[in-house]
Enzyme design. Structure first.
Site, PDB file in Angstrom:
ATOM      1  N   SER A 119      19.821 -69.771  15.732  1.00 46.44           N
ATOM      2  CA  SER A 119      21.088 -70.418  16.025  1.00 46.44           C
ATOM      3  C   SER A 119      21.981 -69.332  16.584  1.00 46.44           C
ATOM      4  CB  SER A 119      21.707 -70.942  14.729  1.00 46.44           C
ATOM      5  OG  SER A 119      21.658 -69.933  13.748  1.00 46.44           O
ATOM      6  N   HIS A 121      16.593 -74.023   8.608  1.00 47.44           N
ATOM      7  CA  HIS A 121      15.345 -73.238   8.606  1.00 47.44           C
ATOM      8  C   HIS A 121      14.239 -73.888   7.789  1.00 47.44           C
ATOM      9  CE1 HIS A 121      17.321 -69.068   9.624  1.00 47.44           C
ATOM     10  NE2 HIS A 121      17.539 -69.978  10.534  1.00 47.44           N
ATOM     11  N   GLU A 173      20.214 -69.673   2.939  1.00 49.25           N
ATOM     12  CA  GLU A 173      19.488 -68.549   2.330  1.00 49.25           C
ATOM     13  C   GLU A 173      19.974 -68.230   0.935  1.00 49.25           C
ATOM     14  OE1 GLU A 173      19.728 -65.020   4.791  1.00 49.25           O
ATOM     15  OE2 GLU A 173      19.329 -66.147   6.606  1.00 49.25           O
ATOM     16  N   GLU A 202      11.413 -66.013   7.717  1.00 45.88           N
ATOM     17  CA  GLU A 202      11.844 -64.720   7.191  1.00 45.88           C
ATOM     18  C   GLU A 202      11.129 -64.354   5.890  1.00 45.88           C
ATOM     19  OE1 GLU A 202      16.124 -64.847   7.091  1.00 45.88           O
ATOM     20  OE2 GLU A 202      16.252 -65.270   9.230  1.00 45.88           O
ATOM     21  N   ASP A 204      23.620 -67.191   1.911  1.00 45.65           N
ATOM     22  CA  ASP A 204      24.076 -67.415   3.284  1.00 45.65           C
ATOM     23  C   ASP A 204      24.076 -68.919   3.442  1.00 45.65           C
ATOM     24  OD1 ASP A 204      24.597 -67.769   5.933  1.00 45.65           O
ATOM     25  OD2 ASP A 204      22.746 -66.842   6.667  1.00 45.65           O
ATOM     26  N   GLU A 254      27.879 -65.624   2.449  1.00 43.79           N
ATOM     27  CA  GLU A 254      28.022 -65.534   3.905  1.00 43.79           C
ATOM     28  C   GLU A 254      28.289 -66.915   4.499  1.00 43.79           C
ATOM     29  OE1 GLU A 254      24.919 -64.633   7.541  1.00 43.79           O
ATOM     30  OE2 GLU A 254      24.604 -63.582   5.638  1.00 43.79           O
ATOM     31  N   ASP A 264      29.623 -64.247   9.645  1.00 45.59           N
ATOM     32  CA  ASP A 264      28.532 -64.078  10.619  1.00 45.59           C
ATOM     33  C   ASP A 264      28.837 -64.950  11.839  1.00 45.59           C
ATOM     34  OD1 ASP A 264      26.192 -63.815  12.075  1.00 45.59           O
ATOM     35  OD2 ASP A 264      25.011 -65.088  10.765  1.00 45.59           O
ATOM     36  N   LYS A 316      24.914 -57.673  13.503  1.00 50.63           N
ATOM     37  CA  LYS A 316      23.667 -57.946  14.225  1.00 50.63           C
ATOM     38  C   LYS A 316      23.806 -57.332  15.610  1.00 50.63           C
ATOM     39  CE  LYS A 316      22.604 -62.438  12.054  1.00 50.63           C
ATOM     40  NZ  LYS A 316      22.860 -63.888  12.174  1.00 50.63           N
ATOM     41  N   SER A 370      22.011 -56.617   9.591  1.00 52.75           N
ATOM     42  CA  SER A 370      21.093 -57.759   9.495  1.00 52.75           C
ATOM     43  C   SER A 370      20.065 -57.831  10.613  1.00 52.75           C
ATOM     44  CB  SER A 370      21.933 -59.045   9.506  1.00 52.75           C
ATOM     45  OG  SER A 370      21.110 -60.194   9.611  1.00 52.75           O
ATOM     46  N   HIS A 371      18.898 -58.375  10.240  1.00 54.56           N
ATOM     47  CA  HIS A 371      17.856 -58.745  11.196  1.00 54.56           C
ATOM     48  C   HIS A 371      18.249 -60.064  11.876  1.00 54.56           C
ATOM     49  CE1 HIS A 371      15.764 -61.571   8.050  1.00 54.56           C
ATOM     50  NE2 HIS A 371      17.058 -61.653   8.006  1.00 54.56           N
ATOM     51  N   ARG A 372      17.368 -60.597  12.718  1.00 53.29           N
ATOM     52  CA  ARG A 372      17.498 -61.961  13.237  1.00 53.29           C
ATOM     53  C   ARG A 372      16.266 -62.743  12.783  1.00 53.29           C
ATOM     54  NH1 ARG A 372      21.983 -62.906  16.785  1.00 53.29           N
ATOM     55  NH2 ARG A 372      21.665 -64.943  15.862  1.00 53.29           N
ATOM     56  N   LYS A 405      20.134 -56.810   5.141  1.00 52.44           N
ATOM     57  CA  LYS A 405      19.299 -57.986   4.873  1.00 52.44           C
ATOM     58  C   LYS A 405      18.304 -58.097   6.006  1.00 52.44           C
ATOM     59  CE  LYS A 405      21.490 -62.188   6.718  1.00 52.44           C
ATOM     60  NZ  LYS A 405      21.783 -63.586   6.408  1.00 52.44           N
TER      61      LYS A 405
END
Length: 443
Positions: A40, A159, A168, A211, A246, A295, A320, A345, A372-374, A396
């Site tokens: 997203s 997700h 999350e 993830e 999140d 988040e 975010d 990010k 953060s990752h994606r 994260k």
């Protein structure tokens, strides 16, 4: 030492979607960087350039971005003769070359690939590890801080195919004494959670998502929080592991209200709740469970709900979708006192220098920063070096499963080993709490 050659290609991310990889050469050798991709992408993010040809890769090809590196950025950067140690000058050069406010012409994916490769080349030029070079760029001095990992272990939202609205649920081993111990606590709790879920919901409930987290068929947030607390207790780590959420609430914001049953096509509009009611729900969870960070608790444009909640929550509230690592959005959030935490990010903003600037801007107002990752990742371990370099104490990057996630955690283990005795573990010191800045910032 300047760039002698640049070559980009299309590779694949952890979801099987095309992404950009850049090989950059100097007299010191070849430096390779790849770019992650979010599922997203917020309206305010830098532009991820995709081909849009529905007949190839379902429209997600990146041949235009690759061509922009090979035909535009590469030749111009080589011609400029800028040294690879001058990260800010090179990033500014790339931004100017693009000429749009959101990197829409060349693509943030093209620009970021080059920016990361330059940082790696700069570290090699100086003969130091990447985290050391990035720390120099950010003006951060040792001793270095190893971050507290936030492991995303239960998935919901867009997700996952369950009824869960929140996206999350994360485990944070704040009570560890080192990053290595945090990994021990995190992995043991993850495996314990797997057993708990399997016993309650059956073997198919422990298949993993993008993830590495589980998506059991829970009815809602409370049930997920109960599963986490049970796993923490059974693993023997009560008091040592905190929880973060999140919510990604923009996904279920409809007509000014929040629909916690948004995955049901026949959801009852009379049951949708206001931002204030949702805030009360969070406050109840925070009282009952060891939650230290939430988040995106509200929609990215519901500024009033954010400000009201951040003031009264007493925990870290992370932006975010709200802030998208963009200094302009962060400034607005600071003015409105909307949150006290930044999710960082690199591909939301598109260069290393702007990522550092975003973190520093957030810190100037006493915010916590979580690197953060994606959801679409590569084997790149850049964010492991970046989080140590910035000294923010929070990362994260998924569950301790799936190699594209674990690669980052493994790199942090190596960095901690390399820094033997010259680093500390963040624990809870990286988190802001209401109006209190993180202890790491107050030192």
């Amino acid at each position: 030492m300047s760039v002698t050659k640049i070559h980009a290609r299309q590779i694949f991310d952890s979801r099987g979607n095309p992404t950009v990889e850049v090989d950059l050469y100097t007299a010191k050798g070849r430096f390779r960087a790849s770019v992650p991709s979010g599922a997203s992408t917020g309206a305010h993010e830098a532009v991820e350039l995709r081909d849009g040809d529905k007949n190839a890769y379902l429209g997600k090809g990146v041949s235009k971005a690759v061509a922009n590196v090979n035909d535009v950025i590469g030749p111009e950067l080589i011609k400029s003769g800028l040294p690879v140690t001058s990260q800010k000058e090179i990033d500014d050069f790339l931004i100017k070359l693009d000429g749009t406010p959101n990197k829409g012409k060349l693509g943030a994916n093209a620009i970021l690939g080059v920016s990361i490769a330059v940082a790696q080349a700069g570290a090699a030029e100086k003969g130091v590890p990447l985290y050391q070079h990035l720390a120099d760029l950010a003006g951060v001095k040792p001793p270095f801080v190893l971050p507290t990992p936030a492991f995303n272990v239960i998935n919901g939202g867009s997700h996952a195919g369950n009824k869960l609205a929140f996206q999350e649920f994360m485990l944070l081993p704040t009570g560890a004494s080192s990053f290595a111990e945090a990994m021990k606590i995190g992995t043991e709790t993850y495996h314990t959670l797997k057993k708990v879920i399997s016993a309650k919901y059956g073997i198919d409930a422990v298949n993993v998502g993008d993830e590495g987290g589980f998506a059991p068929n829970v009815s809602g947030a409370e049930e997920s929080l109960e599963l986490l607390t049970e796993a923490i207790k059974k693993a023997g780590y009560e008091g040592k592991v905190k929880i973060a959420l999140d919510v990604a609430s923009s996904e279920f914001y409809k007509d000014g209200k929040y629909d916690l049953d948004f995955k049901n096509p026949n959801s009852d509009p009379t049951k949708w709740i206001t931002g204030k009611e949702l805030a009360d729900l969070y406050v109840g969870y925070v009282k009952k469970y060891p939650i230290v960070s939430i988040e995106d608790p509200f929609d990215q444009d519901d500024w009033d709900a954010w400000a009201h909640f951040t003031k009264q929550s007493g925990i870290q509230i992370v932006g975010d979708d709200l802030t998208v690592t963009n200094p302009l959005r962060i400034k607005t959030a600071i003015e409105k006192k909307a949150c006290n935490g930044l999710l960082l990010k690199v591909n939301q903003i598109g260069t290393i220098s702007e990522s550092i600037q975003a973190a520093q801007l957030a810190q100037s107002d006493g915010w916590g920063v979580m690197v953060s990752h994606r959801s679409g990742e590569t084997e790149s371990t850049l964010i492991a070096d970046l989080v140590v370099a910035l000294g923010v104490g929070q990362i994260k990057t998924g569950a301790p499963a799936r190699s594209e996630r674990v690669a980052k955690y493994n790199e942090l283990l190596r960095i901690e080993e390399q820094l033997a005795g010259n680093s500390t573990y963040a624990g809870e010191k990286g988190f802001s709490a209401g109006t209190t800045a993180p202890a790491l910032l107050r030192k």
